[in-house]
Design an enzyme around this catalytic site. Structure first.
Site, mmCIF file in Angstrom:
data_model
loop_
_atom_site.group_PDB
_atom_site.id
_atom_site.type_symbol
_atom_site.label_atom_id
_atom_site.label_comp_id
_atom_site.label_asym_id
_atom_site.label_seq_id
_atom_site.Cartn_x
_atom_site.Cartn_y
_atom_site.Cartn_z
ATOM 1 N N PHE A 165 -21.788 31.215 10.455
ATOM 2 C CA PHE A 165 -21.088 32.222 11.674
ATOM 3 C C PHE A 165 -20.569 31.612 12.951
ATOM 4 O O PHE A 165 -18.932 31.443 13.617
ATOM 5 C CB PHE A 165 -20.440 33.716 11.561
ATOM 6 C CG PHE A 165 -21.849 33.758 13.080
ATOM 7 C CD1 PHE A 165 -21.592 33.890 13.626
ATOM 8 C CD2 PHE A 165 -23.339 34.212 12.180
ATOM 9 C CE1 PHE A 165 -22.298 34.363 15.011
ATOM 10 C CE2 PHE A 165 -24.591 34.505 13.204
ATOM 11 C CZ PHE A 165 -23.980 34.778 14.396
ATOM 12 N N GLU A 267 -29.492 23.237 6.453
ATOM 13 C CA GLU A 267 -29.819 23.216 7.544
ATOM 14 C C GLU A 267 -29.958 24.411 7.766
ATOM 15 O O GLU A 267 -28.805 25.479 8.321
ATOM 16 C CB GLU A 267 -28.397 22.415 8.465
ATOM 17 C CG GLU A 267 -27.691 20.947 7.996
ATOM 18 C CD GLU A 267 -28.392 20.818 9.045
ATOM 19 O OE1 GLU A 267 -29.467 20.855 9.802
ATOM 20 O OE2 GLU A 267 -28.685 18.845 8.578
ATOM 21 N N CYS A 301 -27.753 27.473 16.796
ATOM 22 C CA CYS A 301 -29.661 27.007 15.594
ATOM 23 C C CYS A 301 -30.669 25.921 17.130
ATOM 24 O O CYS A 301 -31.297 25.773 16.486
ATOM 25 C CB CYS A 301 -28.715 26.392 14.368
ATOM 26 S SG CYS A 301 -27.856 24.280 15.362
ATOM 27 N N GLU A 401 -36.835 32.641 14.107
ATOM 28 C CA GLU A 401 -35.950 33.105 15.280
ATOM 29 C C GLU A 401 -35.067 34.590 15.046
ATOM 30 O O GLU A 401 -34.200 35.079 13.945
ATOM 31 C CB GLU A 401 -34.688 31.862 14.195
ATOM 32 C CG GLU A 401 -33.677 31.795 15.379
ATOM 33 C CD GLU A 401 -32.826 31.173 13.794
ATOM 34 O OE1 GLU A 401 -32.667 31.954 12.530
ATOM 35 O OE2 GLU A 401 -32.178 29.812 14.307
HETATM 36 P P1 NAD Z 1 -26.647 33.627 6.809
HETATM 37 O O1 NAD Z 1 -28.135 32.818 7.012
HETATM 38 O O2 NAD Z 1 -26.541 34.881 7.084
HETATM 39 O O3 NAD Z 1 -25.683 32.935 5.746
HETATM 40 C C1 NAD Z 1 -25.739 31.963 6.044
HETATM 41 C C2 NAD Z 1 -23.887 31.705 5.091
HETATM 42 O O4 NAD Z 1 -24.591 31.531 3.857
HETATM 43 C C3 NAD Z 1 -23.191 32.570 4.706
HETATM 44 O O5 NAD Z 1 -21.953 31.856 4.552
HETATM 45 C C4 NAD Z 1 -23.593 33.505 4.099
HETATM 46 O O6 NAD Z 1 -22.249 34.424 3.177
HETATM 47 C C5 NAD Z 1 -24.403 32.994 2.793
HETATM 48 N N1 NAD Z 1 -24.990 32.845 1.650
HETATM 49 C C6 NAD Z 1 -25.775 33.829 1.838
HETATM 50 N N2 NAD Z 1 -26.878 34.254 1.473
HETATM 51 C C7 NAD Z 1 -26.075 33.757 0.610
HETATM 52 C C8 NAD Z 1 -26.886 33.381 -1.205
HETATM 53 N N3 NAD Z 1 -27.568 34.225 -1.631
HETATM 54 N N4 NAD Z 1 -25.921 32.477 -2.121
HETATM 55 C C9 NAD Z 1 -24.347 31.751 -0.762
HETATM 56 N N5 NAD Z 1 -24.327 32.490 0.055
HETATM 57 C C10 NAD Z 1 -25.517 32.972 0.558
HETATM 58 O O7 NAD Z 1 -26.232 32.781 8.257
HETATM 59 P P2 NAD Z 1 -25.470 33.558 9.495
HETATM 60 O O8 NAD Z 1 -26.303 34.392 10.168
HETATM 61 O O9 NAD Z 1 -24.448 33.401 8.700
HETATM 62 O O10 NAD Z 1 -25.999 31.990 10.551
HETATM 63 C C11 NAD Z 1 -26.890 31.918 11.646
HETATM 64 C C12 NAD Z 1 -27.941 31.177 11.183
HETATM 65 O O11 NAD Z 1 -27.667 29.974 10.855
HETATM 66 C C13 NAD Z 1 -29.075 30.694 11.937
HETATM 67 O O12 NAD Z 1 -30.491 31.109 10.894
HETATM 68 C C14 NAD Z 1 -29.192 30.113 12.369
HETATM 69 O O13 NAD Z 1 -29.863 29.016 12.863
HETATM 70 C C15 NAD Z 1 -28.619 28.668 11.047
HETATM 71 N N6 NAD Z 1 -27.481 27.855 11.675
HETATM 72 C C16 NAD Z 1 -28.198 26.717 11.518
HETATM 73 C C17 NAD Z 1 -27.834 25.182 11.788
HETATM 74 C C18 NAD Z 1 -27.915 24.131 11.162
HETATM 75 O O14 NAD Z 1 -27.944 22.697 11.302
HETATM 76 N N7 NAD Z 1 -30.135 23.895 11.203
HETATM 77 C C19 NAD Z 1 -25.866 25.310 12.405
HETATM 78 C C20 NAD Z 1 -25.823 26.798 12.347
HETATM 79 C C21 NAD Z 1 -26.264 27.725 11.878
#
Ligand code: NAD
Length: 515
Positions: A165, A267, A301, A401
């Site tokens: 998000f 990522e 992130c 985190e």
């Molecule tokens: P999240 O893991 O809750 O969700 C991320 C995405 O994964 C969403 O679209 C969600 O619907 C999807 N998802 C989750 N489980 C799934 C599954 N089993 N199958 C398919 N899709 C699935 O993360 P969030 O709360 O949206 O974002 C925050 C996290 O993202 C933090 O940990 C942050 O560090 C990380 N992040 C990393 C980077 C990077 O480039 N390293 C960039 C942005 C955010």
């Protein structure tokens, strides 16, 4: 919903909440009658718009469309695909204000950062245009006479893009625009917390997609994990899943896609630290820490989560940092004076609270802030006061985190110790050192230094440029996207050997002939 918000939604092709659900009526986006998702603004907790979802049947129709589109799109010359991406960049330039505002509205980041995110999309579009003429393969000298060897890169197929998000459109652009010049088509599954931004992208690029006859190249699917998420991971028609999100999500995605020997680009979460040495420029270190820890309300992130500061300057550093924190204006992200907007939702506020409780229980001391903040007129929003907490690096809560503005302060005496503490977390995304010492800088960047994918000197952990490859090690997932040669993951490599002689020598000098 005020008039201005209605206008933004209208500009981006989204129905206002009382008009019913926005449905997938444009190319590359399919919805099904029935199920809906409501997008709420973290600014005030109010509903912005309703979105129709896709079910498993819609997923199949879209995948059919994507695979058909790939068959013709891969035959379009790469520089022509680059032309298309150039025009997408131009559309984004035109709609920058509207899209930047929608990001602030739906995600809660301040408008300046929302605009910055659209700029990042424009930058990667420009990068991808240049790249479309530079998808180079190597040539090598064959060990056999009258033979020629070279490598070429072919388009891969349908790329599944799953995003978090906190960067609701930049991460799409990093993947989709580079994948497009590589000749791939994509299927975008955004976070269900930010579906409107994804729909807006689809609408913004629609005229270009039409012009190039590229229907089915940029596909959007919004639906439940069961109907859309899991089918994507298990679908052998998707050779690459690029997933951005938490480490917990990445572990699941990696295991499922790995089971079918599909490729993943992961990522995931970070636990980023800045080392501050006693000879650092304190003004710069404080400013970088403030942006890194408080910017985007600690929801990047690459947000700065730990400060590892030399004991001799800890007191002055913390005092100055608290002073700076006191001046941070928390409030409506649409207001130009605001530096910190809300967290994404009530769960994130509760998560911050739980982390602070855990830090106290494990021996930490809250030096500043923490807890919910009430903003007059925006009582339904998810505001918090950023926190500074003195801890030891090994506390279990510090090893995790927490996606909120909590900054942990850790002391050190020698540089070796600082680097050891720095690396002693499971994640490995971004890192920085503020120092006036060339020796400290070089040690930090050497093989015995930072173990992260990004290591900066006198620059904070957050706010990477698109030109470099972006990503991290260990539990951050090991993926690289955006600039440099990250494009290679979106293509398949083929080694070709051509014999232009009239003999058939075998490699390694093997003789295999009927005599
Ligand atoms: P999240 O893991 O809750 O969700 C991320 C995405 O994964 C969403 O679209 C969600 O619907 C999807 N998802 C989750 N489980 C799934 C599954 N089993 N199958 C398919 N899709 C699935 O993360 P969030 O709360 O949206 O974002 C925050 C996290 O993202 C933090 O940990 C942050 O560090 C990380 N992040 C990393 C980077 C990077 O480039 N390293 C960039 C942005 C955010």
């Amino acid at each position: 919903m005020d008039k201005k918000t209605n206008k933004i939604l209208q500009t981006l092709g989204i129905e206002t909440v009382n008009k019913g659900a926005t449905t997938g009526s444009i190319n590359g986006w399919i919805t099904t009658k029935g199920q809906e998702l409501v997008s709420y603004s973290p600014i005030d907790g109010q509903a912005i718009a309703r979105v129709a979802l896709a079910d498993a049947g819609a997923y199949d129709i879209l995948m059919e469309k994507a695979t058909t589109a790939f068959a013709s799109f891969k035959m379009m010359p790469a520089p022509k695909r680059g032309e298309m991406v150039r025009e997408i960049g131009n559309q984004l330039r035109e709609k920058k204000e509207a899209l930047g505002t929608l990001i602030a509205l739906e995600n809660g980041k301040i408008k300046a950062e929302g605009m910055g995110e659209v700029q990042e999309m424009i930058d990667i579009a420009d990068f991808a245009v240049g790249l479309s003429r530079q998808l180079y393969g190597l040539t090598m000298h064959s060990e056999r006479p009258l033979h020629r060897m070279y490598e070429q890169w072919h388009p891969l197929g349908v790329v599944g893009i799953i995003t978090a998000f906190n960067f609701p459109c930049a991460v799409w652009a990093w993947n989709a625009l580079v994948a497009a010049v590589c000749g791939d088509v994509c299927l975008f599954k955004p976070s269900s917390k930010t579906p409107l931004t994804a729909i807006a992208i689809q609408n913004i690029i629609a005229p270009v997609v039409d012009k190039y006859g590229a229907d089915g190249v940029f596909n959007l699917i919004i639906g439940s994990r069961q109907d859309v998420g899991m089918p994507m991971l298990n679908d052998p028609r998707i050779p690459l899943i690029s997933a951005t999100g938490s480490t917990a999500m990445g572990k699941r995605v990696g295991a499922i896609v790995g089971e079918r020997l599909g490729r993943t680009l992961l990522e995931l979460g970070g636990n980023n630290a800045i080392i501050v040495t006693e000879d650092a420029d304190m003004d710069m270190a404080i400013r970088a820490t403030l942006f890194g820890a408080v910017g985007t309300a600690g929801q990047r992130c690459t947000s700065t989560r730990r400060i590892i500061v030399q004991s001799s300057v800890r007191k002055i550093f913390v005092a100055r940092l608290i002073d700076a924190y006191k001046q941070v204006r928390i409030g409506n992200p649409m207001d130009e004076k605001t530096l910190m907007g809300p967290l994404i939702d009530a769960t994130a506020v509760a998560g911050m609270d739980q982390a602070l409780t855990a830090a106290r229980e494990q021996g930490g001391e809250v030096l500043y802030g923490g807890g919910p903040a009430t903003i007059q007129g925006l009582e339904g929003g998810f505001y918090v006061t950023p926190a500074i907490v003195a801890v030891k690096n090994h506390y279990p809560i510090v090893q995790q985190e927490t996606f909120a503005p909590i900054l942990y302060i850790i002391d050190y005496d020698s540089l070796d110790q600082a680097i050891e503490l720095h690396n002693q977390v499971p994640q490995g995304l971004s890192s920085a050192i503020f120092t006036g010492s060339m020796y400290a800088q070089e040690q930090f960047l050497s093989h015995k230094g930072s173990d992260c994918g990004i290591a900066n000197v006198n620059i904070g952990t957050s706010g990477a440029e698109i030109g470099g490859a972006f990503g991290g090690e260990k539990e951050t997932g090991g993926g690289r996207e955006s600039g440099s040669d990250a494009w290679r993951v979106y293509m398949r490599r083929q080694t070709n050997t051509i014999n232009w002689g009239r003999d058939l020598p075998l490699a390694q000098g093997i003789e295999f002939d009927i005599r």
